[in-house]
Design a protein around this motif. Sequence first.
Motif, PDB file in Angstrom:
ATOM      1  N   LEU A 124      11.569  18.325 -18.306  1.00 30.91           N
ATOM      2  CA  LEU A 124      10.987  18.679 -17.006  1.00 30.91           C
ATOM      3  C   LEU A 124      11.350  17.670 -15.926  1.00 30.91           C
ATOM      4  N   HIS A 125      11.265  16.398 -16.265  1.00 34.10           N
ATOM      5  CA  HIS A 125      11.513  15.342 -15.271  1.00 34.10           C
ATOM      6  C   HIS A 125      12.987  15.211 -14.901  1.00 34.10           C
ATOM      7  N   SER A 126      13.879  15.714 -15.756  1.00 34.04           N
ATOM      8  CA  SER A 126      15.315  15.602 -15.472  1.00 34.04           C
ATOM      9  C   SER A 126      15.838  16.774 -14.652  1.00 34.04           C
ATOM     10  N   MET A 127      14.987  17.745 -14.370  1.00 28.85           N
ATOM     11  CA  MET A 127      15.424  18.862 -13.553  1.00 28.85           C
ATOM     12  C   MET A 127      15.561  18.443 -12.092  1.00 28.85           C
ATOM     13  N   TYR A 128      16.270  19.239 -11.317  1.00 27.73           N
ATOM     14  CA  TYR A 128      16.427  18.926  -9.890  1.00 27.73           C
ATOM     15  C   TYR A 128      15.955  20.115  -9.057  1.00 27.73           C
ATOM     16  N   PRO A 129      14.864  19.907  -8.290  1.00 37.33           N
ATOM     17  CA  PRO A 129      14.026  18.695  -8.287  1.00 37.33           C
ATOM     18  C   PRO A 129      13.195  18.609  -9.561  1.00 37.33           C
ATOM     19  N   PRO A 130      12.685  17.405  -9.890  1.00 35.66           N
ATOM     20  CA  PRO A 130      11.900  17.245 -11.120  1.00 35.66           C
ATOM     21  C   PRO A 130      10.649  18.126 -11.101  1.00 35.66           C
ATOM     22  N   ILE A 131      10.282  18.635 -12.268  1.00 36.83           N
ATOM     23  CA  ILE A 131       9.019  19.344 -12.412  1.00 36.83           C
ATOM     24  C   ILE A 131       7.990  18.353 -12.936  1.00 36.83           C
ATOM     25  N   ILE A 132       6.930  18.137 -12.173  1.00 39.37           N
ATOM     26  CA  ILE A 132       5.843  17.253 -12.580  1.00 39.37           C
ATOM     27  C   ILE A 132       4.730  18.139 -13.127  1.00 39.37           C
ATOM     28  N   HIS A 133       4.313  17.902 -14.349  1.00 34.86           N
ATOM     29  CA  HIS A 133       3.334  18.778 -14.989  1.00 34.86           C
ATOM     30  C   HIS A 133       1.991  18.735 -14.290  1.00 34.86           C
ATOM     31  N   GLN A 134       1.449  17.540 -14.092  1.00 34.68           N
ATOM     32  CA  GLN A 134       0.211  17.259 -13.358  1.00 34.68           C
ATOM     33  C   GLN A 134      -1.081  17.576 -14.116  1.00 34.68           C
ATOM     34  N   ASP A 135      -0.996  18.101 -15.320  1.00 36.27           N
ATOM     35  CA  ASP A 135      -2.237  18.404 -16.037  1.00 36.27           C
ATOM     36  C   ASP A 135      -2.049  18.310 -17.548  1.00 36.27           C
ATOM     37  N   ILE A 136      -1.470  17.203 -17.997  1.00 34.67           N
ATOM     38  CA  ILE A 136      -1.301  16.995 -19.437  1.00 34.67           C
ATOM     39  C   ILE A 136      -2.646  16.594 -20.040  1.00 34.67           C
ATOM     40  N   LYS A 137      -3.050  17.329 -21.059  1.00 36.43           N
ATOM     41  CA  LYS A 137      -4.328  17.093 -21.741  1.00 36.43           C
ATOM     42  C   LYS A 137      -4.304  17.876 -23.048  1.00 36.43           C
ATOM     43  N   PRO A 138      -5.218  17.593 -23.980  1.00 37.38           N
ATOM     44  CA  PRO A 138      -5.200  18.299 -25.266  1.00 37.38           C
ATOM     45  C   PRO A 138      -5.250  19.821 -25.143  1.00 37.38           C
ATOM     46  N   ALA A 139      -5.982  20.329 -24.156  1.00 37.80           N
ATOM     47  CA  ALA A 139      -6.106  21.787 -24.009  1.00 37.80           C
ATOM     48  C   ALA A 139      -4.782  22.444 -23.637  1.00 37.80           C
ATOM     49  N   PRO A 189      -5.917   9.333  -1.266  1.00 40.77           N
ATOM     50  CA  PRO A 189      -5.901  10.482  -0.340  1.00 40.77           C
ATOM     51  C   PRO A 189      -4.497  11.011  -0.063  1.00 40.77           C
ATOM     52  N   ASP A 190      -3.488  10.133  -0.113  1.00 44.00           N
ATOM     53  CA  ASP A 190      -2.118  10.555   0.183  1.00 44.00           C
ATOM     54  C   ASP A 190      -1.276  10.652  -1.100  1.00 44.00           C
ATOM     55  N   SER A 191      -1.932  10.925  -2.216  1.00 43.53           N
ATOM     56  CA  SER A 191      -1.242  10.996  -3.501  1.00 43.53           C
ATOM     57  C   SER A 191      -0.200  12.112  -3.512  1.00 43.53           C
ATOM     58  N   LYS A 192       0.939  11.828  -4.121  1.00 43.17           N
ATOM     59  CA  LYS A 192       1.996  12.817  -4.301  1.00 43.17           C
ATOM     60  C   LYS A 192       2.364  12.880  -5.781  1.00 43.17           C
ATOM     61  N   PRO A 193       2.822  14.031  -6.252  1.00 45.19           N
ATOM     62  CA  PRO A 193       3.197  14.159  -7.665  1.00 45.19           C
ATOM     63  C   PRO A 193       4.367  13.237  -8.014  1.00 45.19           C
ATOM     64  N   ILE A 194       4.199  12.406  -9.036  1.00 48.96           N
ATOM     65  CA  ILE A 194       5.269  11.533  -9.511  1.00 48.96           C
ATOM     66  C   ILE A 194       5.322  11.602 -11.038  1.00 48.96           C
ATOM     67  N   MET A 195       6.483  11.299 -11.589  1.00 50.21           N
ATOM     68  CA  MET A 195       6.675  11.377 -13.029  1.00 50.21           C
ATOM     69  C   MET A 195       5.755  10.418 -13.778  1.00 50.21           C
ATOM     70  N   SER A 197       2.788   9.573 -13.269  1.00 48.70           N
ATOM     71  CA  SER A 197       1.426  10.085 -13.460  1.00 48.70           C
ATOM     72  C   SER A 197       1.340  10.936 -14.731  1.00 48.70           C
ATOM     73  N   ASP A 198       2.402  11.669 -15.041  1.00 51.01           N
ATOM     74  CA  ASP A 198       2.451  12.431 -16.284  1.00 51.01           C
ATOM     75  C   ASP A 198       2.408  11.499 -17.492  1.00 51.01           C
ATOM     76  N   ILE A 199       3.081  10.351 -17.382  1.00 50.89           N
ATOM     77  CA  ILE A 199       3.113   9.392 -18.488  1.00 50.89           C
ATOM     78  C   ILE A 199       1.714   8.832 -18.733  1.00 50.89           C
ATOM     79  N   TRP A 200       0.973   8.543 -17.665  1.00 50.45           N
ATOM     80  CA  TRP A 200      -0.409   8.048 -17.825  1.00 50.45           C
ATOM     81  C   TRP A 200      -1.253   9.097 -18.535  1.00 50.45           C
ATOM     82  N   SER A 201      -1.109  10.347 -18.126  1.00 46.37           N
ATOM     83  CA  SER A 201      -1.878  11.435 -18.736  1.00 46.37           C
ATOM     84  C   SER A 201      -1.538  11.585 -20.222  1.00 46.37           C
TER      85      SER A 201
END
Length: 325
Positions: A124-139, A189-195, A197-201
């Motif tokens: 996902l992250h290697s695509m252009y533009p990258p796809i940021i999941h934004q909701d990685i969790k067990p569910a 407040p000015d958060s933007k999707p970044i790769m 953040s997916d790693i933290w999740s």
Amino acid sequence: MENLFDRRYQKLDERPLGVGTFGEVWKVLDTETNKVEALKIYTSAGKKGQDGNSIFTHEFALLSDVNHPNLLNPRHFAISQPEGYPYLVLKYCAQGNITSLIGKFNESRAWCLLRDMASALTCLHSMYPPIIHQDIKPANILMDGDKFMLSDFGVSTQARSSSTPTGGIDDTLQSVGTIAYMAPEKFSPDSKPIMASDIWSLGATIFEMLSGEPPFGNDGGLMQHPDTLLPELGGIFSEKLKSIIASCLSYMPKDRPFAAQLERIAKELKKAEGQSAGMAAKLSNEAFLAKAPANVVEAEREKARKLEALVENLRESKAKLEALR
């Protein structure tokens, strides 16, 4: 949902498989193909009318070429008639998601989860533009045989916002993730999707699968600050695994590893473990020991010792991960 959704899909259960912020997931029978599928219906997006639907149509058109064994790729996307709801047709995974295994993971399974999810994110992250999941969790992680699959990807901030039910502060946060798994920068407040953040999740997810609780409870990264100590990961786990999880949960995004780095480390360790196990089995085979010359047996034992040392080094050495940053 009527008995036949979009004049084609028949629900097979009285209740949906899951209900979330954006809609519902149903187990259905595709009456045209006679296959059991999973149907994800974005009911809240449909309530936004044509604007919400057009955003989703654009989003999922971009995913038509995404193909990866650890991604639950949509088989079909459409707008239902007459309801006007965007929906996805997905592979039905009978084993479900991994929420039932929270707190029950051992180290070997954690490495497999890290390997599979890092591989999916690398794609996902290697695509252009990258796809940021934004909701990685067990569910959002499903089991399919012996592999893990990441679902619910490809929905950008714009699409998530278009399907937010009310617009309150809780809904605004939920539109860009689930709070317990959100990185600290996501609360800006000015958060933007970044790769990163997916790693933290991902780190928070693996921590929970091992310990039974997310690292910062239901408040996620909101409770993390530059000088905050990470909670202790209970249980008997290697220093290598603990250090990788800690790196994923670094406060600063720049201090977190890339998905490709995590994938490479996890694959190397699992490969070394497999070779070590195979060597141990060979050396415990009485027929092999009886027939093989002494020098051959000793050579095999030396290989086994080296493999065991490699596995131990991969598990305990922090230097490799630090050097890859």
